[in-house]
Design a protein around this motif. Structure first.
Motif, PDB file in Angstrom:
ATOM      1  N   ALA A  31     -26.413  25.335 -33.926  1.00 59.80           N
ATOM      2  CA  ALA A  31     -25.933  26.455 -34.842  1.00 59.80           C
ATOM      3  C   ALA A  31     -25.781  25.377 -36.295  1.00 59.80           C
ATOM      4  O   ALA A  31     -26.061  26.061 -37.422  1.00 59.80           O
ATOM      5  CB  ALA A  31     -24.544  26.919 -34.498  1.00 59.80           C
ATOM      6  N   MET A  32     -25.166  24.478 -36.310  1.00 62.14           N
ATOM      7  CA  MET A  32     -25.101  23.882 -37.729  1.00 62.14           C
ATOM      8  C   MET A  32     -26.380  23.413 -38.117  1.00 62.14           C
ATOM      9  O   MET A  32     -26.675  23.353 -39.341  1.00 62.14           O
ATOM     10  CB  MET A  32     -24.209  22.505 -37.462  1.00 62.14           C
ATOM     11  N   ALA A  33     -27.457  22.823 -37.144  1.00 59.04           N
ATOM     12  CA  ALA A  33     -28.829  22.637 -37.922  1.00 59.04           C
ATOM     13  C   ALA A  33     -29.621  23.686 -38.368  1.00 59.04           C
ATOM     14  O   ALA A  33     -30.295  23.646 -39.339  1.00 59.04           O
ATOM     15  CB  ALA A  33     -29.507  21.748 -36.682  1.00 59.04           C
ATOM     16  N   ALA A  34     -29.337  24.795 -37.607  1.00 62.12           N
ATOM     17  CA  ALA A  34     -30.036  25.864 -38.189  1.00 62.12           C
ATOM     18  C   ALA A  34     -29.355  26.464 -39.427  1.00 62.12           C
ATOM     19  O   ALA A  34     -30.088  26.789 -40.490  1.00 62.12           O
ATOM     20  CB  ALA A  34     -29.665  27.274 -37.236  1.00 62.12           C
ATOM     21  N   THR A  35     -28.057  26.551 -39.489  1.00 62.63           N
ATOM     22  CA  THR A  35     -27.461  26.686 -41.109  1.00 62.63           C
ATOM     23  C   THR A  35     -28.306  25.769 -41.919  1.00 62.63           C
ATOM     24  O   THR A  35     -28.415  26.121 -43.086  1.00 62.63           O
ATOM     25  CB  THR A  35     -26.047  26.715 -40.779  1.00 62.63           C
ATOM     26  N   LEU A  36     -28.098  24.541 -41.687  1.00 62.78           N
ATOM     27  CA  LEU A  36     -28.298  23.581 -42.613  1.00 62.78           C
ATOM     28  C   LEU A  36     -30.014  23.819 -43.082  1.00 62.78           C
ATOM     29  O   LEU A  36     -30.405  23.821 -44.210  1.00 62.78           O
ATOM     30  CB  LEU A  36     -28.458  22.150 -42.106  1.00 62.78           C
ATOM     31  N   TYR A  37     -30.725  24.250 -42.148  1.00 65.82           N
ATOM     32  CA  TYR A  37     -32.247  24.427 -42.291  1.00 65.82           C
ATOM     33  C   TYR A  37     -32.498  25.953 -43.427  1.00 65.82           C
ATOM     34  O   TYR A  37     -33.010  25.646 -44.235  1.00 65.82           O
ATOM     35  CB  TYR A  37     -32.909  24.691 -41.130  1.00 65.82           C
ATOM     36  N   ILE A  38     -31.642  26.692 -43.162  1.00 63.76           N
ATOM     37  CA  ILE A  38     -31.520  28.045 -43.898  1.00 63.76           C
ATOM     38  C   ILE A  38     -31.199  27.602 -45.116  1.00 63.76           C
ATOM     39  O   ILE A  38     -31.422  28.371 -46.207  1.00 63.76           O
ATOM     40  CB  ILE A  38     -30.734  28.945 -43.088  1.00 63.76           C
ATOM     41  N   LEU A  39     -29.976  26.664 -45.347  1.00 61.79           N
ATOM     42  CA  LEU A  39     -29.505  26.692 -46.776  1.00 61.79           C
ATOM     43  C   LEU A  39     -30.442  25.293 -47.575  1.00 61.79           C
ATOM     44  O   LEU A  39     -30.214  24.959 -48.515  1.00 61.79           O
ATOM     45  CB  LEU A  39     -28.124  25.778 -46.458  1.00 61.79           C
ATOM     46  N   GLY A  40     -31.493  25.005 -46.813  1.00 64.31           N
ATOM     47  CA  GLY A  40     -32.545  24.036 -47.564  1.00 64.31           C
ATOM     48  C   GLY A  40     -32.170  22.577 -47.280  1.00 64.31           C
ATOM     49  O   GLY A  40     -32.978  21.687 -47.816  1.00 64.31           O
ATOM     50  N   GLU A  41     -31.535  22.220 -46.230  1.00 62.78           N
ATOM     51  CA  GLU A  41     -30.850  20.863 -45.989  1.00 62.78           C
ATOM     52  C   GLU A  41     -31.965  20.570 -44.672  1.00 62.78           C
ATOM     53  O   GLU A  41     -31.106  20.325 -43.517  1.00 62.78           O
ATOM     54  CB  GLU A  41     -29.724  20.598 -45.660  1.00 62.78           C
ATOM     55  N   LYS A  42     -32.986  20.603 -44.778  1.00 58.91           N
ATOM     56  CA  LYS A  42     -33.977  20.428 -43.623  1.00 58.91           C
ATOM     57  C   LYS A  42     -33.772  18.946 -43.138  1.00 58.91           C
ATOM     58  O   LYS A  42     -33.855  18.664 -41.865  1.00 58.91           O
ATOM     59  CB  LYS A  42     -35.309  20.649 -44.009  1.00 58.91           C
ATOM     60  N   GLU A  43     -33.677  17.841 -43.989  1.00 60.18           N
ATOM     61  CA  GLU A  43     -33.720  16.611 -43.511  1.00 60.18           C
ATOM     62  C   GLU A  43     -32.340  16.099 -42.708  1.00 60.18           C
ATOM     63  O   GLU A  43     -32.283  15.905 -41.550  1.00 60.18           O
ATOM     64  CB  GLU A  43     -33.655  15.369 -44.790  1.00 60.18           C
TER      65      GLU A  43
END
Ligand SMILES: C[S@@+](CC[C@H](N)C(=O)[O-])C[C@H]1O[C@@H](n2cnc3c(N)ncnc32)[C@H](O)[C@@H]1O
Length: 163
Positions: A108-120
């Motif tokens: 859930a945290m990784a998906a949120t980071l990805y959607i917010l542009g923090e892919k790394e």
């Protein structure tokens, strides 16, 4: 980098707890009292009305409610302003593999980071888990589309194409 928090109430199996593993590696911070959850955080609540979207980029941190699904009670955090649900994504963890919406805290945290542009950062927190990076592979198409959306309404419209 976006600070990550997990509220833990010790109801989930500590040997399988993804938030605990993140905290042990210094990738997230555990809070053990509801009152200590930052008020300005993006609070990951599967029952929230609004979906995570790039419009949430300004929020100061991300917090997961790391408890057992059986006892998940979001009543105690109902007054938090920025509660968000994730749109359609499928789990890659061994317990709920292939099941939509029912993600581990780290997914859930990784998906949120990805959607917010923090892919790394999303990759960094998934990397300690054997199955972790698989989550980004199986959800590559919806995640790429959600990350391009304008707001929550657009994310919800995109999700309809995957359900
Ligand atoms: C119920 S806990 C289970 C934790 C699991 N035992 C672990 O070790 O990761 C998972 C948490 O991740 C977040 N989460 C999972 N799926 C979600 C979704 N579809 N929308 C919003 N948040 C979600 C929520 O904070 C939820 O409480």
């Amino acid at each position: 980098m976006i600070p990550l928090y997990a509220y833990r109430d010790n109801t989930c199996d500590p040997r399988k707890c993804t938030a605990k593993k993140l905290a042990q590696r210094g990738l997230a911070r555990i809070v053990t009292a509801v009152a200590k959850i930052p008020r300005s955080t993006l609070l990951l609540d599967p029952t929230a009305e609004r979906a995570v979207s790039p419009a949430d980029r300004h929020l100061s941190s991300i917090t997961a409610l790391d408890c057992s699904w059986e006892v998940l009670d979001t009543g105690a955090v109902a007054s938090w302003r920025n509660r968000r649900a994730l749109p359609f994504l499928v789990a890659a963890n061994p317990v709920n593999f292939g099941r939509p919406f029912r993600l581990t805290s780290v997914e859930a945290m990784a998906a949120t980071l990805y959607i917010l542009g923090e892919k790394e950062q999303a990759r960094d927190i998934l990397a300690p888990f054997g199955w972790g990076l698989r989550f980004l592979e199986v959800n590559a198409d919806p995640l790429a589309e959600y990350a391009q959306a304008k707001d929550s309404a657009e994310v919800v419209a995109i999700q309809a194409l995957y359900m």
